[in-house]
Enzyme design. Structure first.
Site, PDB file in Angstrom:
ATOM      1  NE  ARG A 141       3.369  89.155  24.422  1.00 47.47           N
ATOM      2  CZ  ARG A 141       4.519  89.567  24.969  1.00 47.47           C
ATOM      3  NH1 ARG A 141       5.076  88.868  25.952  1.00 47.47           N
ATOM      4  NH2 ARG A 141       5.100  90.677  24.529  1.00 47.47           N
ATOM      5  N   GLY A 178       8.330  98.196  22.720  1.00 49.33           N
ATOM      6  CA  GLY A 178       7.033  98.064  23.382  1.00 49.33           C
ATOM      7  C   GLY A 178       6.698  96.666  23.869  1.00 49.33           C
ATOM      8  CB  SER A 193      -6.604  94.100  24.303  1.00 48.53           C
ATOM      9  OG  SER A 193      -5.232  93.744  24.280  1.00 48.53           O
ATOM     10  CG  PHE A 201      10.569  90.990  16.803  1.00 49.36           C
ATOM     11  CD1 PHE A 201      11.419  91.221  15.729  1.00 49.36           C
ATOM     12  CD2 PHE A 201       9.191  90.991  16.563  1.00 49.36           C
ATOM     13  CE1 PHE A 201      10.927  91.443  14.448  1.00 49.36           C
ATOM     14  CE2 PHE A 201       8.692  91.215  15.288  1.00 49.36           C
ATOM     15  CZ  PHE A 201       9.559  91.433  14.228  1.00 49.36           C
ATOM     16  CG  LEU A 258       5.084  84.094  17.079  1.00 50.39           C
ATOM     17  CD1 LEU A 258       6.403  84.385  16.377  1.00 50.39           C
ATOM     18  CD2 LEU A 258       5.330  83.671  18.531  1.00 50.39           C
ATOM     19  N   GLY A 299     -13.088  97.142  14.791  1.00 49.11           N
ATOM     20  CA  GLY A 299     -12.114  98.149  15.208  1.00 49.11           C
ATOM     21  C   GLY A 299     -10.785  97.915  14.526  1.00 49.11           C
ATOM     22  CE  LYS A 314      -9.466  96.695  21.273  1.00 47.62           C
ATOM     23  NZ  LYS A 314     -10.765  96.426  20.611  1.00 47.62           N
ATOM     24  NE  ARG A 358       6.483  93.410  18.303  1.00 49.18           N
ATOM     25  CZ  ARG A 358       5.477  92.592  18.002  1.00 49.18           C
ATOM     26  NH1 ARG A 358       5.191  92.335  16.724  1.00 49.18           N
ATOM     27  NH2 ARG A 358       4.766  92.018  18.944  1.00 49.18           N
ATOM     28  CG  ASP A 398     -16.679  93.185   8.872  1.00 51.05           C
ATOM     29  OD1 ASP A 398     -16.334  92.328   9.707  1.00 51.05           O
ATOM     30  OD2 ASP A 398     -15.865  93.927   8.274  1.00 51.05           O
ATOM     31  CG  PHE A 445     -15.671  90.763  17.528  1.00 44.42           C
ATOM     32  CD1 PHE A 445     -14.750  90.143  18.364  1.00 44.42           C
ATOM     33  CD2 PHE A 445     -16.917  90.181  17.369  1.00 44.42           C
ATOM     34  CE1 PHE A 445     -15.069  88.965  19.017  1.00 44.42           C
ATOM     35  CE2 PHE A 445     -17.243  89.003  18.017  1.00 44.42           C
ATOM     36  CZ  PHE A 445     -16.325  88.399  18.843  1.00 44.42           C
ATOM     37  CE1 TYR A 494      -6.333  97.036  19.274  1.00 41.84           C
ATOM     38  CE2 TYR A 494      -4.468  96.497  20.689  1.00 41.84           C
ATOM     39  CZ  TYR A 494      -5.703  96.183  20.172  1.00 41.84           C
ATOM     40  OH  TYR A 494      -6.314  95.026  20.564  1.00 41.84           O
TER      41      TYR A 494
HETATM   42  N1  UFG Z   1       7.212  88.093  17.539  1.00 43.30           N
HETATM   43  C1  UFG Z   1       8.359  87.754  16.878  1.00 43.30           C
HETATM   44  N2  UFG Z   1       8.400  87.845  15.524  1.00 43.30           N
HETATM   45  C2  UFG Z   1       7.316  88.268  14.799  1.00 43.30           C
HETATM   46  C3  UFG Z   1       6.122  88.610  15.480  1.00 43.30           C
HETATM   47  C4  UFG Z   1       6.125  88.516  16.859  1.00 43.30           C
HETATM   48  O1  UFG Z   1       9.351  87.377  17.495  1.00 43.30           O
HETATM   49  O2  UFG Z   1       7.416  88.345  13.563  1.00 43.30           O
HETATM   50  C5  UFG Z   1       7.174  87.976  19.003  1.00 43.30           C
HETATM   51  C6  UFG Z   1       6.905  89.294  19.694  1.00 43.30           C
HETATM   52  O3  UFG Z   1       8.081  90.018  19.868  1.00 43.30           O
HETATM   53  C7  UFG Z   1       6.276  88.811  20.980  1.00 43.30           C
HETATM   54  C8  UFG Z   1       5.552  87.524  20.603  1.00 43.30           C
HETATM   55  O4  UFG Z   1       6.125  87.120  19.354  1.00 43.30           O
HETATM   56  O5  UFG Z   1       7.292  88.482  21.879  1.00 43.30           O
HETATM   57  C9  UFG Z   1       4.066  87.707  20.397  1.00 43.30           C
HETATM   58  O6  UFG Z   1       3.879  88.802  19.517  1.00 43.30           O
HETATM   59  P1  UFG Z   1       2.475  89.117  18.863  1.00 43.30           P
HETATM   60  O7  UFG Z   1       2.641  90.325  18.007  1.00 43.30           O
HETATM   61  O8  UFG Z   1       1.912  87.898  18.253  1.00 43.30           O
HETATM   62  O9  UFG Z   1       1.582  89.431  20.132  1.00 43.30           O
HETATM   63  P2  UFG Z   1       1.717  90.617  21.203  1.00 43.30           P
HETATM   64  O10 UFG Z   1       1.710  89.955  22.517  1.00 43.30           O
HETATM   65  O11 UFG Z   1       2.781  91.565  20.901  1.00 43.30           O
HETATM   66  O12 UFG Z   1       0.377  91.405  20.856  1.00 43.30           O
HETATM   67  C10 UFG Z   1      -0.739  91.172  21.590  1.00 43.30           C
HETATM   68  C11 UFG Z   1      -2.003  91.504  20.800  1.00 43.30           C
HETATM   69  C12 UFG Z   1      -2.221  92.984  20.691  1.00 43.30           C
HETATM   70  C13 UFG Z   1      -1.965  93.679  22.008  1.00 43.30           C
HETATM   71  C14 UFG Z   1      -0.599  93.347  22.503  1.00 43.30           C
HETATM   72  C15 UFG Z   1      -0.271  94.066  23.785  1.00 43.30           C
HETATM   73  O13 UFG Z   1      -1.971  90.952  19.496  1.00 43.30           O
HETATM   74  O14 UFG Z   1      -3.567  93.198  20.319  1.00 43.30           O
HETATM   75  O15 UFG Z   1      -0.579  91.949  22.727  1.00 43.30           O
HETATM   76  O16 UFG Z   1       0.916  93.600  24.331  1.00 43.30           O
HETATM   77  F1  UFG Z   1      -2.060  95.024  21.909  1.00 43.30           F
END
Ligand code: UFG
Length: 339
Positions: free
Chosen positions: A231, A295, A124, A218, A200, A82, A153, A293, A31, A80, A149
């Site tokens: 999710r 993407g 992922s 978001f 989140l 990265g 992958k 947010r 690591d 892992f 990112y």
């Molecule tokens: N969210 C919020 N507020 C926050 C953080 C997140 O509302 O402060 C929402 C996001 O908009 C999303 C959900 O919570 O709707 C989950 O968000 P995360 O960031 O926890 O997870 P993601 O699904 O966006 O991210 C995951 C992985 C990444 C990967 C991505 C691809 O963590 O490694 O999916 O979609 F790239």
């Protein structure tokens, strides 16, 4: 087996180290500590009762990687290590491509030189891109991703398929994670993001413990039941168990490349997760719904059938347990690991 865990001091890596040792493997860790604290190592040794040798360097250093494989017998690698922050990868694409790809090249070259033929790789669900039908199935093509990112992958998966194609001694598992959350039930290891959490669950946990005032949700106008994104949250202990199962499968089967979704197969909305965390912690999570947010996809989850049929693996922990275990870790370690 003697298993090298790259990124073994990180969030998912550390939980997997514990389960690899419990399954009878001898573990060593490499690591760079770019996104992990050395304090995790003592906790891993306490949890496992085993000595965990740690090599502190970045795998992009070819010479050190080569020296490690020359010095240590290694039967398998769980990779892992990265960079993993989606937003940061947009700002620093060269760092992401260079680090994530170069470390994999260096590792795989050393493995080939030293006859190490078992590799489990952290991929992922982001590789399914924006158009795959939900639930996501492993044979979907073409893979794509919407951030640098995520594209690392997609690229690394392809590199590993290409290498396995010409190397009959290599067995590769590509594990596509959905949304890992939770912590070891002891509360001694868990997720410790540096700076403002991007994800989140750690954000919610920091609000609950009083480190942050309120959560920003978001987007509240997605085409989902409550308007917030859905999710497939997976307990990190279930995820770690998936790695142990995948490693033992590739060690005993002849297929060169195997791809498995590691998810639960169900969607949970942001507001459902917040409500579950409030129940688990007994704390109120103040939140405000703000703009979307960039993407984010509205909703996705895994089809976990293949992992269940081939590995005999499935998730067993509920969203309630994910929240309770996250809370136990956060409450006991409000500032994360000590420096
Ligand atoms: N969210 C919020 N507020 C926050 C953080 C997140 O509302 O402060 C929402 C996001 O908009 C999303 C959900 O919570 O709707 C989950 O968000 P995360 O960031 O926890 O997870 P993601 O699904 O966006 O991210 C995951 C992985 C990444 C990967 C991505 C691809 O963590 O490694 O999916 O979609 F790239």
């Amino acid at each position: 087996m003697r298993v090298l865990v790259s990124g073994g001091a990180g969030y998912i890596g550390s939980h997997t180290v514990v389960q690899l040792v419990a399954a009878g493997h001898e573990v060593l860790v490499v690591d760079s500590f770019a996104n992990a604290k050395p304090a995790v190592v003592g906790r891993l040794e306490t949890l496992t009762g085993a000595a965990i040798p740690v090599h502190a360097f970045d795998l992009t250093d070819h010479e050190k990687t080569e020296r490690l494989f020359a010095q240590e017998p290694i039967d398998a690698v769980v990779h892992f290590a990265g960079l993993k922050a989606v937003g940061e990868s947009v700002q620093r694409p060269l760092d992401y491509y260079e680090n994530n790809l170069e470390s994999t090249f260096s590792l795989v070259r050393a493995m080939r030189r030293h006859g190490c033929g078992l590799l489990v790789f952290s991929s992922s669900a982001t590789v399914y891109g924006d158009h795959a039908p939900v639930p996501y199935v492993e044979d979907y093509e073409p893979l794509s991703a919407s951030s640098p990112y995520g594209r690392t992958k997609v690229m690394i998966e392809q590199v590993l398929r290409d290498v396995a194609h010409i190397d009959e001694g290599l067995r590769v598992a590509l594990l596509r994670y959905f949304n890992p959350v939770g912590a070891h039930p002891s509360g001694t290891i868990g997720e410790d993001p540096q700076g403002v959490p991007n994800n989140l669950m750690p954000f919610v946990a920091q609000v609950a413990v009083g480190r942050r005032e309120r959560l920003e949700v978001f987007g509240g106008d997605y085409p989902t039941a409550d308007g917030t994104c859905e999710r497939d949250y997976i307990h990190v202990e279930d995820l770690a168990a998936g790695h142990v199962a995948a490693l033992s499968w590739i060690a005993t089967h002849d297929r060169r490349v195997s791809t498995w979704n590691l998810g639960g197969g169900r969607g949970t909305s942001v507001l459902q997760l917040v409500a579950a965390f409030e129940r688990a912690s007994g704390r109120t999570i103040p939140y405000a719904i703000v703009g979307r947010r960039a993407g984010d996809l509205p909703a996705f989850w895994a089809d976990p059938t293949l992992a269940r049929e081939e590995l005999g693996w499935q998730t067993t922990r509920t969203v309630e347990e994910m929240c309770a275990d996250t809370w136990r870790w956060q409450r006991a370690n409000p500032q994360g690991y000590p420096d």
